[in-house]
Write a protein that holds these residues in place. Structure first.
Motif, mmCIF file in Angstrom:
data_model
loop_
_atom_site.group_PDB
_atom_site.id
_atom_site.type_symbol
_atom_site.label_atom_id
_atom_site.label_comp_id
_atom_site.label_asym_id
_atom_site.label_seq_id
_atom_site.Cartn_x
_atom_site.Cartn_y
_atom_site.Cartn_z
ATOM 1 N N ASN A 107 0.733 -1.244 -0.031
ATOM 2 C CA ASN A 107 -0.044 -0.011 0.032
ATOM 3 C C ASN A 107 0.851 1.093 -0.061
ATOM 4 O O ASN A 107 1.810 1.341 0.591
ATOM 5 C CB ASN A 107 -0.964 -0.060 1.376
ATOM 6 C CG ASN A 107 -2.024 -0.932 1.079
ATOM 7 O OD1 ASN A 107 -2.516 -1.249 0.113
ATOM 8 N ND2 ASN A 107 -2.655 -1.437 2.266
ATOM 9 N N VAL A 108 0.564 2.339 -0.569
ATOM 10 C CA VAL A 108 1.144 3.441 -0.815
ATOM 11 C C VAL A 108 0.757 4.328 0.322
ATOM 12 O O VAL A 108 -0.238 4.482 0.922
ATOM 13 C CB VAL A 108 0.764 4.460 -1.854
ATOM 14 C CG1 VAL A 108 1.321 5.479 -1.908
ATOM 15 C CG2 VAL A 108 1.076 3.489 -3.343
ATOM 16 N N ASP A 134 9.443 0.828 -5.910
ATOM 17 C CA ASP A 134 9.325 -0.273 -6.896
ATOM 18 C C ASP A 134 8.090 -0.025 -7.902
ATOM 19 O O ASP A 134 7.313 0.821 -7.539
ATOM 20 C CB ASP A 134 8.934 -1.789 -6.054
ATOM 21 C CG ASP A 134 7.741 -1.791 -5.119
ATOM 22 O OD1 ASP A 134 6.713 -1.665 -5.805
ATOM 23 O OD2 ASP A 134 7.694 -1.400 -4.018
ATOM 24 N N GLU A 135 8.183 -0.924 -8.865
ATOM 25 C CA GLU A 135 7.275 -0.425 -10.003
ATOM 26 C C GLU A 135 5.807 -0.362 -9.620
ATOM 27 O O GLU A 135 5.124 0.675 -9.721
ATOM 28 C CB GLU A 135 7.413 -1.463 -10.975
ATOM 29 C CG GLU A 135 6.705 -1.105 -12.207
ATOM 30 C CD GLU A 135 6.780 -2.450 -13.393
ATOM 31 O OE1 GLU A 135 5.838 -2.351 -14.195
ATOM 32 O OE2 GLU A 135 7.937 -2.930 -13.506
ATOM 33 N N HIS A 136 5.340 -1.452 -8.766
ATOM 34 C CA HIS A 136 3.831 -1.436 -8.346
ATOM 35 C C HIS A 136 3.574 -0.093 -7.196
ATOM 36 O O HIS A 136 2.584 0.590 -7.600
ATOM 37 C CB HIS A 136 3.742 -2.554 -7.409
ATOM 38 C CG HIS A 136 2.161 -2.539 -6.883
ATOM 39 N ND1 HIS A 136 1.058 -2.830 -7.340
ATOM 40 C CD2 HIS A 136 1.934 -2.381 -5.626
ATOM 41 C CE1 HIS A 136 0.030 -2.653 -6.656
ATOM 42 N NE2 HIS A 136 0.434 -2.614 -5.556
ATOM 43 N N THR A 137 4.497 0.162 -6.656
ATOM 44 C CA THR A 137 4.453 1.353 -5.521
ATOM 45 C C THR A 137 4.427 2.557 -6.402
ATOM 46 O O THR A 137 3.395 3.512 -6.200
ATOM 47 C CB THR A 137 5.337 1.206 -4.596
ATOM 48 O OG1 THR A 137 5.632 0.183 -3.715
ATOM 49 C CG2 THR A 137 5.299 2.368 -3.512
ATOM 50 N N GLU A 138 5.192 2.744 -7.100
ATOM 51 C CA GLU A 138 5.215 3.881 -8.020
ATOM 52 C C GLU A 138 3.887 4.077 -8.725
ATOM 53 O O GLU A 138 3.194 5.290 -8.947
ATOM 54 C CB GLU A 138 6.187 3.985 -9.094
ATOM 55 C CG GLU A 138 6.346 5.245 -9.822
ATOM 56 C CD GLU A 138 7.659 5.244 -10.712
ATOM 57 O OE1 GLU A 138 7.527 5.917 -12.104
ATOM 58 O OE2 GLU A 138 8.579 4.777 -10.495
ATOM 59 N N ARG A 139 3.496 2.967 -9.745
ATOM 60 C CA ARG A 139 2.134 3.226 -10.184
ATOM 61 C C ARG A 139 1.125 3.518 -9.505
ATOM 62 O O ARG A 139 0.125 4.282 -9.715
ATOM 63 C CB ARG A 139 1.960 1.633 -10.974
ATOM 64 C CG ARG A 139 1.038 1.525 -12.082
ATOM 65 C CD ARG A 139 0.925 0.391 -12.950
ATOM 66 N NE ARG A 139 0.905 -0.797 -12.117
ATOM 67 C CZ ARG A 139 2.045 -1.659 -12.238
ATOM 68 N NH1 ARG A 139 3.100 -1.571 -13.173
ATOM 69 N NH2 ARG A 139 2.342 -2.608 -11.420
ATOM 70 N N THR A 140 0.987 2.881 -8.268
ATOM 71 C CA THR A 140 -0.216 3.072 -7.298
ATOM 72 C C THR A 140 -0.267 4.569 -6.699
ATOM 73 O O THR A 140 -1.211 5.197 -6.587
ATOM 74 C CB THR A 140 -0.228 2.271 -5.994
ATOM 75 O OG1 THR A 140 -0.183 0.779 -6.600
ATOM 76 C CG2 THR A 140 -1.311 2.196 -5.344
#
Length: 103
Positions: A2-3, A78-84
């Motif tokens: 989670n962000v 990380d990619e997921h965190t940045e995208r979120t």
């Protein structure tokens, strides 16, 4: 992952300031550049221009966040965190806030 809401708020605040400054500068220049009789489309009416600006600003602000993380000894997002993070900040800035994913 989670962000962190604080990170979203920081990014949203920075993007909002940039957006307000751009709209104010755009409306000022639009008011004075219509001397040829052609109506200029402002940033508020030009969604594609707004999208391009938001994308550029988002990349610059994410780079700033990553640089600060590296200076503290933390790793890059990380990619997921940045995208979120991008999606949440965009929704808060020019979207429907937390309802954006459902709209």
């Amino acid at each position: 992952m989670n962000v962190d809401r604080a990170m979203v708020r920081e990014l949203t605040d920075r993007l909002s300031v940039r957006l307000v400054e751009a709209i104010e500068a755009d409306s000022h220049s639009t008011a004075f550049s219509a001397s040829d009789g052609q109506r200029r489309v402002g940033i508020r009416e030009d969604r594609s221009r707004l999208e391009l600006l938001m994308g550029r600003w988002m990349s610059e602000e994410i780079a700033r966040i990553n640089q600060a993380r590296l200076q503290r000894g933390a790793g890059l997002l990380d990619e997921h965190t940045e995208r979120t993070l991008r999606a949440a900040a965009y929704a808060e800035t020019v979207g429907a806030g937390p309802l954006e994913p459902y709209m």
